[in-house]
Design a protein around this motif. Structure first.
Motif, PDB file in Angstrom:
ATOM      1  N   TRP A  52       0.842  -1.200   0.000  1.00 20.33           N
ATOM      2  CA  TRP A  52       0.000   0.000   0.000  1.00 20.33           C
ATOM      3  C   TRP A  52       0.879   1.254   0.000  1.00 20.33           C
ATOM      4  CZ3 TRP A  52      -0.647   4.039   3.488  1.00 20.33           C
ATOM      5  CH2 TRP A  52      -1.727   4.881   3.224  1.00 20.33           C
ATOM      6  N   CYS A  53       1.911   1.266   0.852  1.00 19.44           N
ATOM      7  CA  CYS A  53       2.805   2.435   0.911  1.00 19.44           C
ATOM      8  C   CYS A  53       3.490   2.691  -0.434  1.00 19.44           C
ATOM      9  CB  CYS A  53       3.871   2.234   1.987  1.00 19.44           C
ATOM     10  SG  CYS A  53       3.279   2.372   3.682  1.00 19.44           S
ATOM     11  N   ALA A  54       3.843   1.641  -1.124  1.00 19.85           N
ATOM     12  CA  ALA A  54       4.541   1.776  -2.398  1.00 19.85           C
ATOM     13  C   ALA A  54       3.639   2.224  -3.537  1.00 19.85           C
ATOM     14  CB  ALA A  54       5.199   0.443  -2.766  1.00 19.85           C
ATOM     15  N   THR A  55       2.342   2.040  -3.387  1.00 18.26           N
ATOM     16  CA  THR A  55       1.441   2.285  -4.522  1.00 18.26           C
ATOM     17  C   THR A  55       0.323   3.286  -4.255  1.00 18.26           C
ATOM     18  OG1 THR A  55       0.025   0.427  -3.888  1.00 18.26           O
ATOM     19  CG2 THR A  55       1.855  -0.043  -5.408  1.00 18.26           C
ATOM     20  N   SER A  56       0.107   3.682  -3.034  1.00 26.03           N
ATOM     21  CA  SER A  56      -1.053   4.522  -2.720  1.00 26.03           C
ATOM     22  C   SER A  56      -0.879   5.967  -3.151  1.00 26.03           C
ATOM     23  CB  SER A  56      -1.343   4.500  -1.220  1.00 26.03           C
ATOM     24  OG  SER A  56      -2.399   5.402  -0.922  1.00 26.03           O
ATOM     25  N   PRO A  57      -1.813   6.488  -3.942  1.00 27.59           N
ATOM     26  CA  PRO A  57      -1.748   7.909  -4.284  1.00 27.59           C
ATOM     27  C   PRO A  57      -1.984   8.803  -3.064  1.00 27.59           C
ATOM     28  CG  PRO A  57      -3.716   6.888  -5.223  1.00 27.59           C
ATOM     29  CD  PRO A  57      -2.908   5.795  -4.608  1.00 27.59           C
ATOM     30  N   GLN A  58      -2.537   8.236  -1.994  1.00 29.57           N
ATOM     31  CA  GLN A  58      -2.758   9.007  -0.769  1.00 29.57           C
ATOM     32  C   GLN A  58      -1.429   9.522  -0.190  1.00 29.57           C
ATOM     33  OE1 GLN A  58      -5.106   6.950   2.160  1.00 29.57           O
ATOM     34  NE2 GLN A  58      -4.678   8.444   3.752  1.00 29.57           N
ATOM     35  N   LEU A  59      -0.325   8.858  -0.520  1.00 22.42           N
ATOM     36  CA  LEU A  59       0.974   9.246   0.015  1.00 22.42           C
ATOM     37  C   LEU A  59       1.762  10.149  -0.922  1.00 22.42           C
ATOM     38  CD1 LEU A  59       2.037   5.832   1.574  1.00 22.42           C
ATOM     39  CD2 LEU A  59       0.995   7.800   2.712  1.00 22.42           C
ATOM     40  N   ASP A  60       1.232  10.446  -2.107  1.00 23.96           N
ATOM     41  CA  ASP A  60       1.937  11.306  -3.061  1.00 23.96           C
ATOM     42  C   ASP A  60       2.284  12.639  -2.413  1.00 23.96           C
ATOM     43  OD1 ASP A  60       1.734   9.379  -5.000  1.00 23.96           O
ATOM     44  OD2 ASP A  60       0.190  10.395  -6.174  1.00 23.96           O
ATOM     45  N   GLY A  61       3.559  12.981  -2.453  1.00 26.22           N
ATOM     46  CA  GLY A  61       4.006  14.267  -1.935  1.00 26.22           C
ATOM     47  C   GLY A  61       4.160  14.308  -0.422  1.00 26.22           C
ATOM     48  N   LEU A  62       3.868  13.219   0.253  1.00 23.77           N
ATOM     49  CA  LEU A  62       4.015  13.192   1.707  1.00 23.77           C
ATOM     50  C   LEU A  62       5.336  12.552   2.075  1.00 23.77           C
ATOM     51  CD1 LEU A  62       0.494  12.028   2.962  1.00 23.77           C
ATOM     52  CD2 LEU A  62       1.406  14.344   2.858  1.00 23.77           C
ATOM     53  N   GLY A  64       7.589  11.539   5.953  1.00 25.19           N
ATOM     54  CA  GLY A  64       7.559  11.607   7.407  1.00 25.19           C
ATOM     55  C   GLY A  64       6.268  11.157   8.034  1.00 25.19           C
ATOM     56  N   VAL A  65       5.542  10.283   7.363  1.00 25.20           N
ATOM     57  CA  VAL A  65       4.333   9.727   7.969  1.00 25.20           C
ATOM     58  C   VAL A  65       4.605   8.287   8.379  1.00 25.20           C
ATOM     59  CG1 VAL A  65       2.731  11.236   6.738  1.00 25.20           C
ATOM     60  CG2 VAL A  65       3.340   9.030   5.748  1.00 25.20           C
ATOM     61  N   TYR A  66       3.863   7.828   9.340  1.00 17.19           N
ATOM     62  CA  TYR A  66       3.994   6.463   9.840  1.00 17.19           C
ATOM     63  C   TYR A  66       2.741   5.715   9.405  1.00 17.19           C
ATOM     64  CZ  TYR A  66       4.637   2.669  13.215  1.00 17.19           C
ATOM     65  OH  TYR A  66       4.809   1.453  13.806  1.00 17.19           O
ATOM     66  N   CYS A  67       2.946   4.565   8.783  1.00 12.10           N
ATOM     67  CA  CYS A  67       1.817   3.820   8.235  1.00 12.10           C
ATOM     68  C   CYS A  67       1.679   2.458   8.896  1.00 12.10           C
ATOM     69  CB  CYS A  67       1.982   3.641   6.727  1.00 12.10           C
ATOM     70  SG  CYS A  67       2.064   5.196   5.823  1.00 12.10           S
ATOM     71  N   GLU A  68       0.455   2.052   9.105  1.00 16.38           N
ATOM     72  CA  GLU A  68       0.122   0.707   9.566  1.00 16.38           C
ATOM     73  C   GLU A  68      -1.285   0.402   9.104  1.00 16.38           C
ATOM     74  OE1 GLU A  68       0.034   0.370  13.882  1.00 16.38           O
ATOM     75  OE2 GLU A  68      -0.708   2.392  14.057  1.00 16.38           O
ATOM     76  N   ASN A  69      -1.560  -0.872   8.913  1.00 11.80           N
ATOM     77  CA  ASN A  69      -2.894  -1.317   8.508  1.00 11.80           C
ATOM     78  C   ASN A  69      -3.389  -0.622   7.242  1.00 11.80           C
ATOM     79  OD1 ASN A  69      -2.991  -3.025  10.781  1.00 11.80           O
ATOM     80  ND2 ASN A  69      -3.644  -1.301  12.047  1.00 11.80           N
ATOM     81  N   CYS A  70      -2.483  -0.483   6.275  1.00 13.84           N
ATOM     82  CA  CYS A  70      -2.822   0.116   4.976  1.00 13.84           C
ATOM     83  C   CYS A  70      -3.413   1.507   5.109  1.00 13.84           C
ATOM     84  CB  CYS A  70      -3.745  -0.804   4.174  1.00 13.84           C
ATOM     85  SG  CYS A  70      -2.994  -2.392   3.791  1.00 13.84           S
ATOM     86  N   ASP A  71      -2.830   2.306   5.993  1.00  9.38           N
ATOM     87  CA  ASP A  71      -3.293   3.672   6.181  1.00  9.38           C
ATOM     88  C   ASP A  71      -2.207   4.471   6.897  1.00  9.38           C
ATOM     89  OD1 ASP A  71      -4.955   5.875   6.049  1.00  9.38           O
ATOM     90  OD2 ASP A  71      -6.530   5.028   7.302  1.00  9.38           O
ATOM     91  N   ILE A  72      -2.357   5.790   6.895  1.00 14.57           N
ATOM     92  CA  ILE A  72      -1.493   6.647   7.698  1.00 14.57           C
ATOM     93  C   ILE A  72      -1.999   6.550   9.130  1.00 14.57           C
ATOM     94  CG2 ILE A  72      -0.743   9.011   8.118  1.00 14.57           C
ATOM     95  CD1 ILE A  72      -1.250   9.529   5.096  1.00 14.57           C
ATOM     96  N   SER A  73      -1.087   6.276  10.044  1.00 16.95           N
ATOM     97  CA  SER A  73      -1.475   6.117  11.443  1.00 16.95           C
ATOM     98  C   SER A  73      -1.851   7.459  12.059  1.00 16.95           C
ATOM     99  CB  SER A  73      -0.335   5.515  12.255  1.00 16.95           C
ATOM    100  OG  SER A  73      -0.041   4.236  11.791  1.00 16.95           O
TER     101      SER A  73
END
Length: 115
Positions: A52-62, A64-73
């Motif tokens: 998810w981290c490698a492919t999610s457009p939700q993370l584009d341009g972000l 320093g976020v911490y991710c777990e369970n296919c989402d930003i924590s």
């Protein structure tokens, strides 16, 4: 990125069965406990967040976020911090772990140490 607790990757060989049982990650018969709500996952479930981290457009341009369970924590603050530190089964990250200024200082120190 936190994949969860996955005891059948080979890394668990460095942890005693008693410790795994005490953590609730292994049952009395030595089988892994699967409970994604408690971060006890299969290899595939654990890999899902990395994919998810490698492919999610939700993370584009972000950064320093911490991710777990296919989402930003979510940040754990205030009253929730005491429960989180006590082992409450809730997702989240403490603010110091995603502090951009601290990350910059760490980077600078690391560069000086390896230069």
């Amino acid at each position: 990125m936190h994949p969860g607790t996955i005891i059948d990757t080979g890394l668990a060989k460095h942890i005693s069965d008693d410790t795994l049982r005490a953590a609730g990650a292994m049952d009395d018969e030595g089988r892994p406990v699967r409970d994604p709500a408690r971060q006890l996952k299969t290899v595939a479930q654990g890999a899902a967040t990395g994919v998810w981290c490698a492919t999610s457009p939700q993370l584009d341009g972000l950064g320093g976020v911490y991710c777990e369970n296919c989402d930003i924590s979510p940040l754990v603050t205030g009253a929730g911090e005491a429960a989180w530190r006590a082992g409450a089964e809730m997702p989240g990250v403490l603010p110091y772990a995603v502090d951009a200024e601290a990350a910059t200082r760490l980077w600078d120190v690391s560069e000086r140490l390896i230069a």
